[in-house]
Design a protein around this motif. Structure first.
Motif, PDB file in Angstrom:
ATOM      1  N   THR A 106       0.830  -1.202   0.000  1.00  0.00           N
ATOM      2  CA  THR A 106       0.000   0.000   0.000  1.00  0.00           C
ATOM      3  C   THR A 106       0.866   1.255   0.000  1.00  0.00           C
ATOM      4  O   THR A 106       2.088   1.199   0.157  1.00  0.00           O
ATOM      5  CB  THR A 106      -0.913   0.031   1.241  1.00  0.00           C
ATOM      6  N   GLY A 107       0.183   2.405  -0.156  1.00  0.00           N
ATOM      7  CA  GLY A 107       0.842   3.702  -0.030  1.00  0.00           C
ATOM      8  C   GLY A 107       1.034   4.400  -1.348  1.00  0.00           C
ATOM      9  O   GLY A 107       0.923   3.811  -2.422  1.00  0.00           O
ATOM     10  N   LEU A 108       1.355   5.672  -1.291  1.00  0.00           N
ATOM     11  CA  LEU A 108       1.498   6.519  -2.462  1.00  0.00           C
ATOM     12  C   LEU A 108       2.914   6.522  -3.032  1.00  0.00           C
ATOM     13  O   LEU A 108       3.214   7.306  -3.933  1.00  0.00           O
ATOM     14  CB  LEU A 108       1.066   7.947  -2.126  1.00  0.00           C
ATOM     15  N   GLY A 109       3.779   5.656  -2.544  1.00  0.00           N
ATOM     16  CA  GLY A 109       5.131   5.565  -3.061  1.00  0.00           C
ATOM     17  C   GLY A 109       5.196   4.757  -4.345  1.00  0.00           C
ATOM     18  O   GLY A 109       4.186   4.347  -4.917  1.00  0.00           O
ATOM     19  N   THR A 110       6.428   4.491  -4.801  1.00  0.00           N
ATOM     20  CA  THR A 110       6.669   3.905  -6.133  1.00  0.00           C
ATOM     21  C   THR A 110       7.570   2.685  -6.036  1.00  0.00           C
ATOM     22  O   THR A 110       8.541   2.674  -5.274  1.00  0.00           O
ATOM     23  CB  THR A 110       7.334   4.955  -7.045  1.00  0.00           C
ATOM     24  N   ILE A 111       7.247   1.682  -6.831  1.00  0.00           N
ATOM     25  CA  ILE A 111       8.132   0.545  -7.050  1.00  0.00           C
ATOM     26  C   ILE A 111       8.636   0.655  -8.484  1.00  0.00           C
ATOM     27  O   ILE A 111       7.852   0.567  -9.434  1.00  0.00           O
ATOM     28  CB  ILE A 111       7.413  -0.790  -6.799  1.00  0.00           C
ATOM     29  N   ASP A 112       9.916   0.875  -8.629  1.00  0.00           N
ATOM     30  CA  ASP A 112      10.528   1.241  -9.919  1.00  0.00           C
ATOM     31  C   ASP A 112      11.297   0.051 -10.479  1.00  0.00           C
ATOM     32  O   ASP A 112      12.310  -0.378  -9.913  1.00  0.00           O
ATOM     33  CB  ASP A 112      11.452   2.443  -9.706  1.00  0.00           C
ATOM     34  N   GLY A 113      10.838  -0.468 -11.635  1.00  0.00           N
ATOM     35  CA  GLY A 113      11.492  -1.616 -12.249  1.00  0.00           C
ATOM     36  C   GLY A 113      12.681  -1.277 -13.123  1.00  0.00           C
ATOM     37  O   GLY A 113      13.373  -2.186 -13.601  1.00  0.00           O
ATOM     38  N   ARG A 114      12.907   0.009 -13.404  1.00  0.00           N
ATOM     39  CA  ARG A 114      14.035   0.457 -14.237  1.00  0.00           C
ATOM     40  C   ARG A 114      14.066  -0.287 -15.576  1.00  0.00           C
ATOM     41  O   ARG A 114      15.117  -0.670 -16.087  1.00  0.00           O
ATOM     42  CB  ARG A 114      15.353   0.278 -13.495  1.00  0.00           C
TER      43      ARG A 114
END
Length: 504
Positions: A106-114
């Motif tokens: 959850t949350g407004l952050g980001t998971i960045d796969g590049r």
């Protein structure tokens, strides 16, 4: 309880690998009986991390988990990796969970796969598929065999492969998730419920190169978890170089009870695609209140590439035929599919085609307005049934194409053509090898004055009601080996047609 990953040694400078620290926080949280693992502001470089039961991974707005690009940083169970690699999938991912319950991201952050680090450079102007630079491309999120799962508000950014893959998961909520993929990236799916049950996808915004939402039953998943069923998709905005909503192609177990409502599909290669290829039954699906805008994305005669998009701007694409592989099984069954309240702009046709061995049945199109409009500048004039023996082949493009289907109803369907006409566009409706076709309140003209509005061949059980020929119509209804009762036609108004019915 709340656990901050920095208290377990995470740095968040985008250089130091924080995988071990994040995993320590998750494991400790699980050992205490569960709670929330918080990712604070920072860029946390990571390889595989695995969620545990009763753990919520919460990313604050300025938090970013950033994927490593080194294969050695990604792990998967050996037997699982071997099984999935045999299907060309692979199971390594940045964030994974296995047979966990009550888990969440959850949350407004980001998971960045590049993902840009795994593909040839983007030139900013072309439409063709970008070629991978390396064989290894990890998924962003991969959950298997999990129950009571929540994904909420997080942004999934530039996955190098699949974005959110769930195999054999039950009671799943995906709400408010943003997926900003690589719009020219191959295998860059958004959300893949694979052999899952009771999945609710809502309020998501998805932009991907490959399919936005894919409901499927892979061989790996089918052998372990069975059918995919009870899936809802609502209030989403979708954009894809392939299909916005795809059901199939992999159908090693049944897929049933699907609803898609209140969604906007724009600037996509296909709107809704339904494929059966591997012998299962696909049934009981409802699609309603959709805006679908599609366009052509490539010209296969001009661009010779190893990879290419599937699709030719079909707002609806439904097909049942064998794969182009040795000893391919009979495709399976498609039945009981309903479309209602659709507003469509496309360069390609509504395409519904079974085969002699697998006739599609129980199809309804109601309250549909379809406008054929030139958008891309590509020539078109081809059908695309990949994966199949026919592949991509030349064919005139009607607004609606029906073949090898039974119990089909078109009710209050309207076809319009843009002022600029593609030279390959043809009839408003073309159908052949059909049984029990009902046309009610159909409205439209052919793209070219020399063609009939409706062209039907080898149709049994045709009924036409409340249908009106528009002023300036040449031939309205062209029939070959097809009969229609005079009683049905009495409820129609064909006086504006120069030739109401032409029998050939």
């Amino acid at each position: 309880m709340l656990y901050n990953i920095k208290d377990f040694g995470a740095i968040g400078d985008g250089v130091t690998k924080d995988s071990a620290s994040i995993q320590r926080a998750i494991d400790y949280c699980a050992e205490q009986g569960g709670g929330t693992v918080m990712v604070p502001k920072g860029e946390f470089l990571s390889g595989t991390i695995q969620l545990r039961s009763f753990v919520e991974l919460h990313l604050t707005p300025a938090a970013r988990i950033v994927s490593s690009t080194e294969k050695s940083d990604f792990i998967a169970p050996a037997e699982e990796e071997a099984a999935q690699l045999s299907e060309g999938q692979g199971s390594r991912a940045l964030v994974c969970a296995r047979h966990a319950k009550h888990v969440a991201i959850t949350g407004l952050g980001t998971i960045d796969g590049r993902g840009e680090h795994f593909l040839e450079p983007e030139d900013g102007v072309s439409d063709y598929v970008l070629e991978p630079l390396v064989e290894f491309r990890p998924k962003l999120i991969d959950f298997e065999g999990c129950t009571n799962v929540v994904f909420r508000d997080v942004t999934l950014y530039r996955a190098s492969s699949w974005g959110l893959h769930m195999t054999g998961c039950n009671q799943v909520t995906v709400d408010g998730v943003k997926i900003l993929g690589q719009v020219r990236g191959p295998n860059n799916d958004g959300i893949d419920p694979d052999c899952c049950k009771d999945v609710h996808i809502s309020n998501c915004h998805i932009e991907t190169g490959d399919d936005c939402i894919v409901i499927k039953t892979t061989k790996y998943g089918a052998e372990r978890y069975g059918a995919c069923e009870n899936i809802t998709v609502t209030n989403c905005t979708l954009q894809s170089h392939d299909s916005a909503i795809k059901i199939g192609t992999e159908t090693h177990a049944d897929i049933r009870n699907i609803t898609v409502t209140n969604c906007v599909i724009r600037n996509s290669n296909r709107g809704v695609g339904i494929w059966v290829r591997d012998g299962a039954t696909m049934e009981n699906m409802l699609f309603s209140n959709l805006f679908i805008e599609t366009r052509l994305f490539s010209n296969d005669e001009e661009i010779k590439r190893t990879l290419r998009w599937w699709g030719k701007s079909e707002p609806i694409f439904m097909t049942a035929e064998r794969r182009n592989t040795p000893n391919a099984p009979a495709p399976g069954t498609i039945r009981n599919i309903r479309f209602d309240q659709l507003l469509i702009e496309s360069e390609g046709c509504i395409y519904i085609e079974g085969s002699e061995e697998s006739r599609i049945s129980g199809i309804s199109l109601r309250n549909v307005k379809q406008t054929m409009r030139v958008k891309s500048g590509y020539p078109g004039g081809v059908f695309d049934t990949q994966p199949s023996a026919r592949g991509v082949f030349q064919h005139p493009i009607p607004a609606i194409f029906l073949r090898y289907a039974d119990d089909v109803t078109l009710s209050d369907v309207e076809v319009k053509w843009g002022e600029e006409r593609n030279a390959h566009w043809s009839n408003a409706l073309y159908g052949e090898h059909l049984e029990e076709l009902q046309i009610q309140g159909f409205r439209g003209k052919a793209a070219q004055d020399s063609l009939s509005v409706i062209n039907l061949q080898h149709v049994q059980g045709l009924a036409i009601e409340r249908t009106k020929a528009l002023p300036g119509t040449g031939v309205y209804l062209s029939l070959l080996d097809t009969e229609v009762s005079e009683q049905d036609l009495q409820s129609c108004s064909l006086s504006h047609a120069a030739i109401p019915i032409e029998r050939t």
